[in-house]
Motif scaffolding. Structure first.
Motif, PDB file in Angstrom:
ATOM      1  N   TYR A 254       0.840  -1.196   0.000  1.00 49.18           N
ATOM      2  CA  TYR A 254       0.000   0.000   0.000  1.00 49.18           C
ATOM      3  C   TYR A 254       0.877   1.248   0.000  1.00 49.18           C
ATOM      4  O   TYR A 254       1.914   1.295   0.672  1.00 49.18           O
ATOM      5  CB  TYR A 254      -0.914   0.019   1.222  1.00 49.18           C
ATOM      6  CG  TYR A 254      -2.098  -0.921   1.120  1.00 49.18           C
ATOM      7  CD1 TYR A 254      -3.382  -0.440   0.902  1.00 49.18           C
ATOM      8  CD2 TYR A 254      -1.929  -2.303   1.240  1.00 49.18           C
ATOM      9  CE1 TYR A 254      -4.473  -1.294   0.812  1.00 49.18           C
ATOM     10  CE2 TYR A 254      -3.010  -3.166   1.143  1.00 49.18           C
ATOM     11  CZ  TYR A 254      -4.281  -2.657   0.933  1.00 49.18           C
ATOM     12  OH  TYR A 254      -5.357  -3.507   0.836  1.00 49.18           O
ATOM     13  N   GLY A 256       0.650   5.523   0.493  1.00 48.87           N
ATOM     14  CA  GLY A 256      -0.155   6.641   0.963  1.00 48.87           C
ATOM     15  C   GLY A 256       0.589   7.943   0.780  1.00 48.87           C
ATOM     16  O   GLY A 256       1.805   7.996   0.958  1.00 48.87           O
ATOM     17  N   ILE A 270      -4.270   7.051  -1.836  1.00 47.28           N
ATOM     18  CA  ILE A 270      -3.902   5.716  -1.385  1.00 47.28           C
ATOM     19  C   ILE A 270      -3.983   4.766  -2.576  1.00 47.28           C
ATOM     20  O   ILE A 270      -4.854   4.904  -3.435  1.00 47.28           O
ATOM     21  CB  ILE A 270      -4.794   5.219  -0.227  1.00 47.28           C
ATOM     22  CG1 ILE A 270      -4.236   3.907   0.342  1.00 47.28           C
ATOM     23  CG2 ILE A 270      -6.250   5.087  -0.651  1.00 47.28           C
ATOM     24  CD1 ILE A 270      -4.832   3.517   1.681  1.00 47.28           C
ATOM     25  N   ILE A 294      -2.254  11.323   3.121  1.00 46.10           N
ATOM     26  CA  ILE A 294      -1.977  10.266   4.088  1.00 46.10           C
ATOM     27  C   ILE A 294      -0.492  10.351   4.422  1.00 46.10           C
ATOM     28  O   ILE A 294       0.358  10.317   3.533  1.00 46.10           O
ATOM     29  CB  ILE A 294      -2.339   8.887   3.524  1.00 46.10           C
ATOM     30  CG1 ILE A 294      -3.861   8.752   3.406  1.00 46.10           C
ATOM     31  CG2 ILE A 294      -1.781   7.773   4.416  1.00 46.10           C
ATOM     32  CD1 ILE A 294      -4.319   7.468   2.771  1.00 46.10           C
ATOM     33  N   SER A 296       0.907   8.478   7.305  1.00 48.08           N
ATOM     34  CA  SER A 296       1.421   7.308   8.012  1.00 48.08           C
ATOM     35  C   SER A 296       0.425   6.164   7.914  1.00 48.08           C
ATOM     36  O   SER A 296      -0.793   6.383   7.849  1.00 48.08           O
ATOM     37  CB  SER A 296       1.681   7.654   9.483  1.00 48.08           C
ATOM     38  OG  SER A 296       2.186   6.544  10.193  1.00 48.08           O
ATOM     39  N   MET A 297       0.939   4.928   7.918  1.00 43.47           N
ATOM     40  CA  MET A 297       0.105   3.734   7.892  1.00 43.47           C
ATOM     41  C   MET A 297       0.734   2.685   8.804  1.00 43.47           C
ATOM     42  O   MET A 297       1.957   2.591   8.908  1.00 43.47           O
ATOM     43  CB  MET A 297      -0.020   3.185   6.469  1.00 43.47           C
ATOM     44  CG  MET A 297      -0.624   4.162   5.472  1.00 43.47           C
ATOM     45  SD  MET A 297      -0.886   3.441   3.818  1.00 43.47           S
ATOM     46  CE  MET A 297       0.817   3.267   3.260  1.00 43.47           C
ATOM     47  N   LEU A 304      -5.523  -2.498   8.615  1.00 44.01           N
ATOM     48  CA  LEU A 304      -4.628  -1.438   8.176  1.00 44.01           C
ATOM     49  C   LEU A 304      -5.201  -0.104   8.643  1.00 44.01           C
ATOM     50  O   LEU A 304      -6.349   0.230   8.335  1.00 44.01           O
ATOM     51  CB  LEU A 304      -4.501  -1.435   6.649  1.00 44.01           C
ATOM     52  CG  LEU A 304      -3.763  -0.243   6.031  1.00 44.01           C
ATOM     53  CD1 LEU A 304      -2.304  -0.219   6.472  1.00 44.01           C
ATOM     54  CD2 LEU A 304      -3.866  -0.265   4.508  1.00 44.01           C
ATOM     55  N   TYR A 305      -4.406   0.651   9.401  1.00 46.28           N
ATOM     56  CA  TYR A 305      -4.804   1.975   9.870  1.00 46.28           C
ATOM     57  C   TYR A 305      -4.029   3.026   9.075  1.00 46.28           C
ATOM     58  O   TYR A 305      -2.817   2.892   8.887  1.00 46.28           O
ATOM     59  CB  TYR A 305      -4.515   2.144  11.361  1.00 46.28           C
ATOM     60  CG  TYR A 305      -5.367   1.276  12.255  1.00 46.28           C
ATOM     61  CD1 TYR A 305      -6.473   1.798  12.923  1.00 46.28           C
ATOM     62  CD2 TYR A 305      -5.066  -0.074  12.441  1.00 46.28           C
ATOM     63  CE1 TYR A 305      -7.258   1.004  13.746  1.00 46.28           C
ATOM     64  CE2 TYR A 305      -5.850  -0.881  13.259  1.00 46.28           C
ATOM     65  CZ  TYR A 305      -6.942  -0.338  13.910  1.00 46.28           C
ATOM     66  OH  TYR A 305      -7.723  -1.128  14.721  1.00 46.28           O
ATOM     67  N   VAL A 306      -4.737   4.056   8.621  1.00 45.51           N
ATOM     68  CA  VAL A 306      -4.102   5.148   7.887  1.00 45.51           C
ATOM     69  C   VAL A 306      -4.410   6.450   8.606  1.00 45.51           C
ATOM     70  O   VAL A 306      -5.479   6.615   9.210  1.00 45.51           O
ATOM     71  CB  VAL A 306      -4.581   5.213   6.421  1.00 45.51           C
ATOM     72  CG1 VAL A 306      -4.318   3.897   5.713  1.00 45.51           C
ATOM     73  CG2 VAL A 306      -6.051   5.580   6.328  1.00 45.51           C
ATOM     74  N   TRP A 329     -13.988   0.399   4.626  1.00 48.22           N
ATOM     75  CA  TRP A 329     -13.373   1.403   5.475  1.00 48.22           C
ATOM     76  C   TRP A 329     -14.236   1.657   6.708  1.00 48.22           C
ATOM     77  O   TRP A 329     -15.457   1.543   6.648  1.00 48.22           O
ATOM     78  CB  TRP A 329     -13.205   2.718   4.720  1.00 48.22           C
ATOM     79  CG  TRP A 329     -12.128   2.701   3.686  1.00 48.22           C
ATOM     80  CD1 TRP A 329     -12.282   2.563   2.341  1.00 48.22           C
ATOM     81  CD2 TRP A 329     -10.723   2.826   3.920  1.00 48.22           C
ATOM     82  NE1 TRP A 329     -11.061   2.594   1.713  1.00 48.22           N
ATOM     83  CE2 TRP A 329     -10.080   2.760   2.660  1.00 48.22           C
ATOM     84  CE3 TRP A 329      -9.939   2.987   5.055  1.00 48.22           C
ATOM     85  CZ2 TRP A 329      -8.699   2.848   2.521  1.00 48.22           C
ATOM     86  CZ3 TRP A 329      -8.561   3.076   4.924  1.00 48.22           C
ATOM     87  CH2 TRP A 329      -7.957   3.004   3.671  1.00 48.22           C
TER      88      TRP A 329
END
Length: 475
Positions: A254, A256, A270, A294, A296-297, A304-306, A329
């Protein structure tokens, strides 16, 4: 009649989203975040957070912090639930004039800190300078994937100790060396923000790669012998964006950042890559303007946290932080008044850092931890997600310009004389007024979108013989 779409009950969808928005508003009265007892300088921000498992603590880095709990500080300090904040020994700013610490890593008994105008080692309560009066902007440090040592991603200005160096450097624990000299030919004046090893190949992201006929790809990969494009890469209409972060989740890579689309996928900020092709990510980040991003992930407990600066993801209300499970989401239902620069989990608790000062009306500045019962306050498989797997190939339906401003043109593979019905939906299932559709030439329609809200739209086209789907983005 061939079916190329998923039957979708619009009435149920609208009712569902109305309920979600109601719950989002009511959730603001429930306390979901708390500060951790810090009294940070009000005009400074935290840029990075590192989980130090050896000492069981968090280490924060950021813009030069004059004070932490009333104590004079440098850009780095530690914190633990039992010991509170601990100010690392101040260092001489006249020798090492650092103002921003962007990444931190523990190596044995030492902490290595990199950032704007700096690279330093903290050992036995003493700072040791690696670079002095440096004009570089170091972004990321990771273990070297091909042996001992570490790789360091360099930012825009690349001058170390008075010498010009490349965008990617190798550090053996003592000295810095330029690594992969040929990458500078592709990066040009741009910089590298992140580095990751994925499927045995090294990926770098940032702003500036110019493979594929001059397109700003923002990402490159090292095959073992050469740098190569990533199948169209990340395209950015304004040429001002970049890829800030990369992470592997459920076998896919992924990306971001600040960009409009990956290989013309139509999803902004993303992107998802499985090693051979781009895959949908539920509609991307809203609103679209390049001020959204975005930063940080992180992957935790199967999700998965964004985090960054945005209002919605895939049509789901999510102010600056959201969760993705591979198909839908979720937002936590909170309002955060500033951007989030980094995100991590410590003792299975979510921590965010950034430039915010208030969350849900409470004074919570720069660092917060999540104390809500369930992060998934507002979730949904959006209409975009439902139709993404059945969108018509571009050779069947052409939609342009994409992104659009005032008008959208549709070219259809339909013989003349057939009846054509076109419906346009927002990503949350709201049917738009399409009476402005009018024919223009053979098999081509033009649609006025003046006054429509910025965002993604789904098109359903029904003819006498077939049903097609397509999508476009409206600036």
């Amino acid at each position: 009649m061939a079916q190329r779409y998923i039957n979708y009950n619009l009435k149920q969808q609208v009712l569902f989203w109305s309920a979600c928005l109601f719950l989002w508003g009511s959730a603001l009265s429930q306390k979901k975040w708390e500060d951790i007892g810090l009294n940070l300088s009000p005009y400074r921000g935290i840029r990075s957070v590192y989980v130090d498992t050896l000492e069981d603590q968090l280490i924060f880095g950021g813009v030069y912090l004059e004070e932490v709990n009333g104590q004079s500080s440098c850009p780095v300090f530690t914190w633990s639930p039992s010991g509170g904040a601990n100010i690392l020994a101040p260092y001489d700013f006249s020798i090492m004039p650092v103002r921003v610490a962007t990444d931190i890593i523990r190596i044995g008994d030492s902490l290595v800190v990199i950032g704007q105008n700096m690279m330093a080692i903290y050992t036995d309560s003493v700072w040791h300078t690696v670079t002095e009066h440096d004009q570089s902007s170091l972004q990321q440090i990771i273990p070297y994937p091909y042996g001992e040592g570490y790789l360091i991603a360099n930012g825009y200005s690349r001058t170390l100790m008075g010498d010009t160096v490349g965008a990617l450097m190798y550090w053996d624990g003592d000295s810095l060396y330029e690594e992969f000299e040929s990458i500078s030919d592709y990066i040009g004046e741009g910089g590298i923000y992140d580095v990751i090893d994925y499927q045995g190949e090294l990926y770098v992201s940032g702003n500036g790669s110019t493979l594929s006929g001059g397109i700003m790809n923002e990402i490159l990969r090292w095959t073992g012998t050469e740098w190569t494009d990533v199948d169209g890469g990340i395209t950015d209409v304004s040429k001002m964006g970049g890829v800030n972060a990369m992470v592997e989740y459920q076998g896919d890579l992924y990306f971001g950042g600040i960009f409009t689309q990956a290989d013309h996928s139509g999803e902004s900020h993303i992107a998802r890559w499985n090693g051979s092709e781009w895959l949908p990510v539920g509609g991307g980040v809203y609103p679209h303007p390049l001020s959204q991003s975005i930063f940080s992930m992180v992957v935790h407990d199967g999700y998965l946290y964004v985090a960054g600066q945005f209002d919605e993801v895939g049509g789901v209300p999510a102010k600056s932080v959201a969760r993705w499970d591979g198909t839908e989401w979720c937002g936590c239902g909170s309002y955060i008044d500033g951007d989030i620069r980094d995100i991590t989990f410590y003792h299975d608790t979510l921590y965010i850092v950034g430039a915010f000062n208030y969350i849900d009306g409470d004074s919570i500045a720069k660092v917060a931890r999540y104390i809500g019962e369930d992060f998934a306050d507002t979730c949904g498989t959006t209409l975009y997600s439902a139709l993404s797997s059945v969108r018509a190939p571009s050779e069947e339906v052409r939609v342009y310009p994409n992104p659009a401003v005032d008008e959208v043109f549709l070219e259809l593979p339909v013989p003349s004389g057939q009846n054509i019905q076109v419906e346009v939906y927002t990503s949350t299932g709201v049917l738009m007024e399409t009476t402005a559709l009018r024919p223009q030439g053979k098999n081509r329609l033009v649609m006025d979108v003046v006054g429509w809200r910025s965002g993604f739209y789904l098109i359903r086209i029904e003819t006498d013989e077939e049903i097609y789907t397509a999508s476009f983005f409206k600036f």
